[in-house]
Write an enzyme that holds these catalytic residues in place. Sequence first.
Site: not given
Ligand code: R5P
Length: 217
Positions: A28, A30-31, A82, A95, A97, A103
């Site tokens: 989950t 943006s990446t 990510g 976490g 997100g 996850e």
């Molecule tokens: O709950 C969200 C996840 O652990 C994401 O992998 C983490 O927050 C990284 O997110 P992003 O790719 O948006 O930086």
Amino acid sequence: MNQNELKKAAALAALDFIEDDSIVGVGTGSTVGYFIEGLASIKHKLQGAVSSSEDSSAKLRALGIEVFDLNSVDYLDLYVDGADEITEHKHMIKGGGAALTREKIVAAVAKTFVCIVDGSKQVDILGNFPLPVEVIPMARSYVARELVKLGGDPVWRQGVVTDNGNLILDVHNLEILNPVELEAKINQIVGVVTNGLFAKRGADIVLVASESGVQQL
Ligand SMILES: O=C[C@H](O)[C@H](O)[C@H](O)COP(=O)(O)O
């Protein structure tokens, strides 16, 4: 390259790890959003995906990728996700997100966890990013008091309800010198569903994107 371009570079590099006719575990954030876009280009090679959030499931389905219930899948070769912070030992905080529990479950089933990050996520010691803890709603205040005893400053992420119907406490100012021990200790507090330390089961492969390209750790 800006941060989003770096996230995309790391995400697309993870496509090389996908076996033909497999079911892929999808994280989950943006990446991972870029990874899902990349998956669409090879979806004819896939059986489908298992997803760690309603958000990722919706993105996968919108691109025509079948999403399987984890209970109908015995085995996953690969989980791609990510991180908010990652160390050289491949321990992570996740976490940001609010998807940490699902996850951790999908990661537990997968043989290989490929973590996709831009270089800004690499740290020597975890904890500058506040540690997310998923909590059963009625236990919020009790768990917060217990987290204070562990030296942290928990802040309720107001307005956020997880996919599991729970709440998130973000714990600031923790000195995380032993992530494996702290992960277990926080998970023992009654009312905690899980915390965002992925240390007992860290990543297996890390793809880090920087100006000089994507490096595999
Ligand atoms: O709950 C969200 C996840 O652990 C994401 O992998 C983490 O927050 C990284 O997110 P992003 O790719 O948006 O930086």
